[in-house]
Design an enzyme around this catalytic site. Structure first.
Site, PDB file in Angstrom:
ATOM      1  N   ASP A  38      36.897  32.038  45.009  1.00 53.62           N
ATOM      2  CA  ASP A  38      38.140  31.843  45.744  1.00 53.62           C
ATOM      3  C   ASP A  38      38.727  33.150  46.256  1.00 53.62           C
ATOM      4  O   ASP A  38      39.501  33.145  47.219  1.00 53.62           O
ATOM      5  CB  ASP A  38      39.173  31.115  44.869  1.00 53.62           C
ATOM      6  CG  ASP A  38      40.335  30.584  45.694  1.00 53.62           C
ATOM      7  OD1 ASP A  38      40.075  29.908  46.717  1.00 53.62           O
ATOM      8  OD2 ASP A  38      41.509  30.870  45.366  1.00 53.62           O
ATOM      9  N   HIS A  40      36.927  35.493  47.697  1.00 58.58           N
ATOM     10  CA  HIS A  40      36.299  35.612  49.016  1.00 58.58           C
ATOM     11  C   HIS A  40      36.900  34.601  49.989  1.00 58.58           C
ATOM     12  O   HIS A  40      37.133  34.911  51.163  1.00 58.58           O
ATOM     13  CB  HIS A  40      34.789  35.363  48.910  1.00 58.58           C
ATOM     14  CG  HIS A  40      34.053  36.365  48.084  1.00 58.58           C
ATOM     15  ND1 HIS A  40      33.510  36.056  46.864  1.00 58.58           N
ATOM     16  CD2 HIS A  40      33.776  37.672  48.289  1.00 58.58           C
ATOM     17  CE1 HIS A  40      32.917  37.118  46.354  1.00 58.58           C
ATOM     18  NE2 HIS A  40      33.072  38.117  47.202  1.00 58.58           N
ATOM     19  N   GLY A 154      38.866  43.132  50.026  1.00 63.16           N
ATOM     20  CA  GLY A 154      39.763  42.876  48.915  1.00 63.16           C
ATOM     21  C   GLY A 154      40.280  44.149  48.277  1.00 63.16           C
ATOM     22  O   GLY A 154      39.551  45.138  48.139  1.00 63.16           O
ATOM     23  N   ARG A 194      30.896  38.629  38.969  1.00 69.22           N
ATOM     24  CA  ARG A 194      30.324  38.964  37.663  1.00 69.22           C
ATOM     25  C   ARG A 194      30.967  38.186  36.513  1.00 69.22           C
ATOM     26  O   ARG A 194      30.431  38.177  35.405  1.00 69.22           O
ATOM     27  CB  ARG A 194      30.461  40.467  37.400  1.00 69.22           C
ATOM     28  CG  ARG A 194      29.735  41.338  38.420  1.00 69.22           C
ATOM     29  CD  ARG A 194      29.960  42.817  38.160  1.00 69.22           C
ATOM     30  NE  ARG A 194      29.380  43.643  39.201  1.00 69.22           N
ATOM     31  CZ  ARG A 194      28.131  44.090  39.201  1.00 69.22           C
ATOM     32  NH1 ARG A 194      27.331  43.771  38.209  1.00 69.22           N
ATOM     33  NH2 ARG A 194      27.673  44.843  40.185  1.00 69.22           N
TER      34      ARG A 194
END
Length: 339
Positions: A38, A40, A154, A194
């Site tokens: 979410d 991205h 981001g 990750r």
């Protein structure tokens, strides 16, 4: 070319060149290494809003081997292209450019690369030598290939974002760079591809990262609020007199509070607040946190903020390993202003 939902999948630079581009419309790009979540999707939605209904949003999905120091890390990185296409389409992407390594680096690894310079050798660069050179090299290539008007990244990868902005400014790239705030899960953990590798116990330990950052933010806010109250109460701005008038001199006598109200003590107090939580997580018997760095840095060049800093923005950044998973996080703090 093939299509998934309403998003076109492009595999080659030739297909990307052939992608129709509406006349006079903006093209926005979001660069990823796949395994979209979410965070991205938030980037893609921001790009969609910026490009407008008549513009175009291109998402790149490429696991860049130049950014990985160990082959095992490269092999371990999740690859989920089918799910990525669905996520990109739902968030509003018009196309996904997902080239292979041979398409991006024909003939093998490039001999000419972008060098990140001194900022690229600090924090993440010190922990992962060569990482930022590889990152900037592929970002430069993808900017040339996609030719966007605006590119979105981001803020969770704050050092990466700062270096991309510096590259674009120093090398005169004709593109706007926009940072998008970090997206967090309900428990506060910053979204990352990750995170899927964390066991429930490891995730519990990993929560020390956001807890440390927000504890530092709270410490700074409390200090600055106390300073403002003291200044408003004291004649002539006498902090000690102001605290006395507030009846808080006795409370300020313990060592921690003294550090908070002492002029120039804000950066040290911020670091101490975060360090306390990280030290507790590192001392756990089961699944301890292994700290890589905790740093309070200048957003312009990622050098450490001095303890006498009284105003301006800073980034509090942390990196740690939990089990076999390395995580990073950061928060922006503003000194000299109420938050």
């Amino acid at each position: 070319m093939t299509r998934t939902l309403r998003t076109t999948l492009l595999r080659t630079a030739a297909e990307l060149d052939a992608l129709p581009r509406p006349a006079g419309a903006e093209r926005a790009v979001v660069m990823t290494m796949g395994a979209l979540h979410d965070g991205h999707a938030t980037l893609i939605r921001a790009a969609r809003d910026a490009a407008g209904p008549d513009g175009q949003v291109v998402v790149t999905v490429f696991v860049n081997p130049l950014q990985f120091g160990e082959a095992a890390d490269l092999d371990r990185y999740p690859r989920t292209l089918d799910a990525d296409l669905e996520t990109a389409a739902a968030a509003g992407a018009d196309a996904v450019f997902a080239p292979g390594v041979d398409e991006v680096y024909p003939g093998g690894e490039p001999q000419v690369r972008i060098t990140a310079g001194p900022m690229g050798e600090r924090l993440e660069g010190a922990s992962r030598p060569g990482h930022f050179d590889g990152m900037l090299t592929v970002v430069a290539k993808l900017l040339h290939l996609t030719r966007p008007d605006e590119a979105f990244y981001g803020q969770k990868d704050a050092q990466q974002l700062a270096l991309i902005r510096r590259m674009v400014r120093d090398l005169n790239f004709g593109v706007r760079i926009t940072g998008v705030p970090t997206v967090r899960d309900e428990d506060g953990l910053a979204l990352s591809s990750r995170n899927r590798f964390l066991s429930p116990q490891e995730r519990h330990t990993a929560l020390a990262l956001p807890r440390a950052l927000f504890a530092a933010q709270d410490r700074l806010a409390a200090q600055q609020a106390l300073h403002e109250r003291a200044k408003a109460t004291a004649p002539g701005g006498d902090r000690a007199a102001g605290l006395n008038r507030l009846g808080e001199a006795r409370a300020a006598a313990d060592a921690q509070a003294v550090a908070l109200v002492r002029p120039g003590g804000a950066p040290a107090a911020v670091r101490a607040a975060a360090r306390t939580i990280l030290d507790e997580a590192a001392a756990r018997d089961r699944v301890p946190l292994v700290l890589d760095y905790l740093a309070l840095v200048d957003p312009a060049d990622f050098t450490e903020i001095p303890d006498d800093r009284e105003s301006g923005e800073a980034i509090l950044a942390v990196a740690a390993r939990v089990g076999n998973t390395r995580l990073i996080d950061n928060i922006t703090l503003t000194f000299g202003a109420l938050t």
